[in-house]
Motif scaffolding. Structure first.
Motif, mmCIF file in Angstrom:
data_model
loop_
_atom_site.group_PDB
_atom_site.id
_atom_site.type_symbol
_atom_site.label_atom_id
_atom_site.label_comp_id
_atom_site.label_asym_id
_atom_site.label_seq_id
_atom_site.Cartn_x
_atom_site.Cartn_y
_atom_site.Cartn_z
ATOM 1 N N THR A 102 0.820 -1.198 0.000
ATOM 2 C CA THR A 102 0.000 0.000 0.000
ATOM 3 C C THR A 102 0.864 1.262 0.000
ATOM 4 O OG1 THR A 102 -1.692 -1.192 1.261
ATOM 5 C CG2 THR A 102 -1.871 1.198 1.193
ATOM 6 N N HIS A 103 0.500 2.207 -0.876
ATOM 7 C CA HIS A 103 1.245 3.462 -0.972
ATOM 8 C C HIS A 103 0.302 4.651 -0.962
ATOM 9 C CE1 HIS A 103 4.689 1.002 -1.945
ATOM 10 N NE2 HIS A 103 5.456 2.076 -2.013
ATOM 11 N N LEU A 104 0.787 5.739 -0.391
ATOM 12 C CA LEU A 104 0.088 7.019 -0.453
ATOM 13 C C LEU A 104 0.537 7.752 -1.708
ATOM 14 C CD1 LEU A 104 0.659 8.194 3.229
ATOM 15 C CD2 LEU A 104 -1.346 7.031 2.335
ATOM 16 N N GLN A 143 -7.892 29.994 -10.615
ATOM 17 C CA GLN A 143 -6.543 30.535 -10.668
ATOM 18 C C GLN A 143 -5.828 30.449 -9.318
ATOM 19 O OE1 GLN A 143 -4.923 31.794 -13.538
ATOM 20 N NE2 GLN A 143 -3.249 31.470 -12.106
ATOM 21 N N ASP A 144 -6.515 30.765 -8.252
ATOM 22 C CA ASP A 144 -5.866 30.802 -6.945
ATOM 23 C C ASP A 144 -6.239 29.604 -6.062
ATOM 24 O OD1 ASP A 144 -4.549 33.233 -7.431
ATOM 25 O OD2 ASP A 144 -6.382 34.347 -7.000
ATOM 26 N N ILE A 145 -6.793 28.580 -6.668
ATOM 27 C CA ILE A 145 -7.207 27.399 -5.903
ATOM 28 C C ILE A 145 -6.101 26.358 -5.931
ATOM 29 C CG2 ILE A 145 -8.872 25.505 -5.760
ATOM 30 C CD1 ILE A 145 -10.948 27.332 -6.981
ATOM 31 N N GLU A 146 -5.684 25.913 -4.753
ATOM 32 C CA GLU A 146 -4.706 24.835 -4.631
ATOM 33 C C GLU A 146 -5.450 23.540 -4.345
ATOM 34 O OE1 GLU A 146 -1.976 26.031 -1.636
ATOM 35 O OE2 GLU A 146 -1.215 27.749 -2.776
ATOM 36 N N ILE A 147 -5.222 22.553 -5.171
ATOM 37 C CA ILE A 147 -5.939 21.282 -5.058
ATOM 38 C C ILE A 147 -4.947 20.171 -4.764
ATOM 39 C CG2 ILE A 147 -7.301 19.569 -6.320
ATOM 40 C CD1 ILE A 147 -8.542 21.849 -7.889
ATOM 41 N N VAL A 148 -5.253 19.369 -3.749
ATOM 42 C CA VAL A 148 -4.467 18.183 -3.420
ATOM 43 C C VAL A 148 -5.368 16.973 -3.596
ATOM 44 C CG1 VAL A 148 -3.091 16.988 -1.693
ATOM 45 C CG2 VAL A 148 -3.087 19.492 -1.759
ATOM 46 N N LYS A 149 -5.011 16.092 -4.507
ATOM 47 C CA LYS A 149 -5.739 14.839 -4.718
ATOM 48 C C LYS A 149 -4.983 13.746 -3.972
ATOM 49 C CE LYS A 149 -8.781 14.607 -7.313
ATOM 50 N NZ LYS A 149 -10.242 14.773 -7.079
ATOM 51 N N ASP A 150 -5.696 13.066 -3.074
ATOM 52 C CA ASP A 150 -5.076 12.179 -2.093
ATOM 53 C C ASP A 150 -5.589 10.754 -2.297
ATOM 54 O OD1 ASP A 150 -4.385 10.859 0.378
ATOM 55 O OD2 ASP A 150 -4.168 12.824 1.295
ATOM 56 N N TYR A 151 -4.679 9.800 -2.557
ATOM 57 C CA TYR A 151 -5.078 8.420 -2.850
ATOM 58 C C TYR A 151 -4.281 7.430 -2.008
ATOM 59 C CZ TYR A 151 -6.889 10.743 -7.023
ATOM 60 O OH TYR A 151 -7.539 11.597 -7.882
ATOM 61 N N VAL A 152 -4.878 6.243 -1.832
ATOM 62 C CA VAL A 152 -4.186 5.091 -1.269
ATOM 63 C C VAL A 152 -4.361 3.960 -2.271
ATOM 64 C CG1 VAL A 152 -4.032 3.444 0.624
ATOM 65 C CG2 VAL A 152 -4.663 5.818 1.098
ATOM 66 N N ILE A 153 -3.264 3.489 -2.859
ATOM 67 C CA ILE A 153 -3.341 2.418 -3.856
ATOM 68 C C ILE A 153 -2.290 1.360 -3.550
ATOM 69 C CG2 ILE A 153 -4.261 3.923 -5.659
ATOM 70 C CD1 ILE A 153 -1.482 4.029 -6.886
ATOM 71 N N GLY A 154 -2.566 0.150 -3.978
ATOM 72 C CA GLY A 154 -1.624 -0.943 -3.823
ATOM 73 C C GLY A 154 -0.674 -0.995 -5.008
#
Length: 471
Positions: A102-104, A143-154
């Motif tokens: 499992t990895h982040l 324009q000024d929005i910071e987005i973090v997409k966060d996943y846990v996958i094998g």
């Protein structure tokens, strides 16, 4: 005044000591922090982490990409959002995996101000390890929005490939930062409780799936930044999700959280989540009939893993807290007694995983409240934290019904039409030459020339030079 400065110095020393102790408790084998588009060997982000510039590393497995620097850097944003890597065709990063499992995976996005590119044209898919992580058309990327997409996958191989695929030739893809971190073994359990209107049963095989974190909430507490989390996660406050504050109150705990072997670890939930909570408390001889309810907007058609964090930091004695837990108005746990699952110890964390279906209502609800075993003049319900993770659908996607293979195939089909057209034109030219020669041969059929049996040396050298040039 001297006493005040001494107190502040002691406080900050203690804070940094706690951070170093937390950080030392988990040391991931795979730990990649990439500042995309940067030519700097190291960049320190706002949480004091060191990101490596992808221009100086070998992770980028594609050529022809563009490195951009923001023309109008915001001093409030983290330095990793000041640069970006831009892709005009399918491109990929490759990460060597030393610790399969499992990895982040975290992806950072923020549109840059550029004189050469219009970021309104950034339309793309992101793929990783066979999963479609997301389609940029489905999220707001202002324009000024910071987005973090966060996943846990094998990851069961020695390489993790992350691909960025523009939706068509006139669009492009980009990314500001990438994190790939091997996760603790206990972060995601393979077993959970499936709850629906007609079922409440244990299910297995969760680790065959991937997970996207859509909500991570510190109930009753303050925002937790990556600096204070051993897995560098962000936990937001619960105020905007709490349906009603009537009958509930916040509690904070200044003592020691009692982590136990086999229970929740600091990597599952940090101290700053377990040392705060919302509770329902009976003040008189009767038990309150109120529930605390939180609502979360979700996308229908997916299953969700709902993780609830509990830690009894409010009871004056063990064996006094009993409550019920509901997810989507369906009973998940009846008469939950935290001391029975924490070896009779107070202030000891416990988490419960429930899998539910995201229905057409577009809302996921979570409630805790008194049960028929609750006691007067006691705490009758508690919740410390919530995480809601989207589970990939049947085609391996977190965003739509298109699979990773189809994404790559559609690019080749939509952008490779030039080459078949060129081949067709070439074949027509050959056919025209053949027809022309046949007509010329029919006009002068009595005359022909034999091929020479000897080729001059100068022609041999020229022929060899031509044949040695590879296209």
């Amino acid at each position: 005044m001297a006493t005040l400065f001494s107190t502040l110095a002691l406080y900050f020393s203690f804070t940094f000591l706690c951070f170093h102790l937390i950080a030392a408790s988990f040391s991931p084998i795979d730990h990649y922090l990439i500042n995309c588009g940067s030519h700097e060997p190291k960049t320190v982000d706002s949480d004091h982490r060191h990101f490596s510039g992808d221009s100086t590393m070998s992770f980028l497995a594609s050529t022809g990409t563009i490195s951009l620097t923001d023309a109008n850097r915001s001093p409030k944003s983290s330095p990793i959002y000041h640069t970006a890597r831009v892709f005009t065709r399918p491109s990929k990063y490759k990460f060597l995996i030393k610790n399969p499992g499992t990895h982040l995976l975290r992806l950072h996005f923020r549109r840059l101000i550029s004189s050469s590119l219009d970021f309104n044209n950034a339309k793309f898919h992101v793929l990783a390890n066979g999963f479609v992580l997301f389609n940029s058309l489905s999220i707001e990327m202002g324009q000024d929005i910071e987005i973090v997409k966060d996943y846990v996958i094998g990851v069961d191989s020695d390489v993790l490939v992350i691909s960025f695929v523009p939706i068509d030739k006139s669009k492009f893809a980009f990314v500001n930062g990438i994190e790939v971190i091997s996760a603790p073994n206990d972060l995601i359990a393979d077993v959970a409780q499936y709850v629906s209107f007609d079922k409440n049963e244990q299910i297995h095989g969760l680790l065959k799936n991937g997970f996207e974190t859509v909500y991570r909430v510190n109930v009753g507490g303050w925002k937790v930044t990556p600096f204070n989390d051993s897995l560098w996660r962000t936990w937001v406050t619960d105020d905007e999700y709490l349906k009603s504050k009537d009958g509930s109150s916040k509690v904070h705990f200044g003592g020691r959280i009692n982590y136990q072997d086999g229970g929740a670890s600091r990597e599952v939930g940090p101290d700053n989540v377990y040392n705060s909570a919302r509770v329902i408390r009976s003040s008189g001889d009767s038990v309150s009939e109120l529930n605390m309810t939180w609502t979360f907007p979700v996308i229908g058609g997916y299953k969700y893993l709902v993780r609830m964090h509990f830690c009894d930091i409010a009871s004056i004695a063990r064996g006094m807290l009993f409550f019920d837990v509901y997810v989507n108005d369906n009973l998940a746990y009846k008469n939950l007694d935290l001391t029975s699952v924490t070896n009779g110890m107070l202030a000891s964390p416990f988490y419960a995983d429930v899998v539910v279906d995201g229905d057409s209502s577009g809302v996921l609800t979570l409630s805790v409240g008194p049960s028929n075993m609750s006691l007067p003049r006691a705490v009758d319900a508690i919740l410390n934290g919530v995480e809601i993770m989207k589970i990939n659908n049947s085609v391996g996607s977190f965003d739509g019904e298109i699979c990773a293979h189809s994404v790559l195939k559609s690019w080749k089909k939509g952008n490779g039409s030039f080459y078949p057209m060129l081949a067709a034109v070439f074949l027509l030219l050959i056919a025209f030459v053949i027809m022309h020669r046949r007509r010329a041969g029919a006009t002068d059929s009595g005359t022909w020339w034999s091929l020479p049996t000897e080729i001059p040396e100068v022609n041999m050298k020229y022929s060899n030079q031509m044949s040695s040039n590879k296209l």
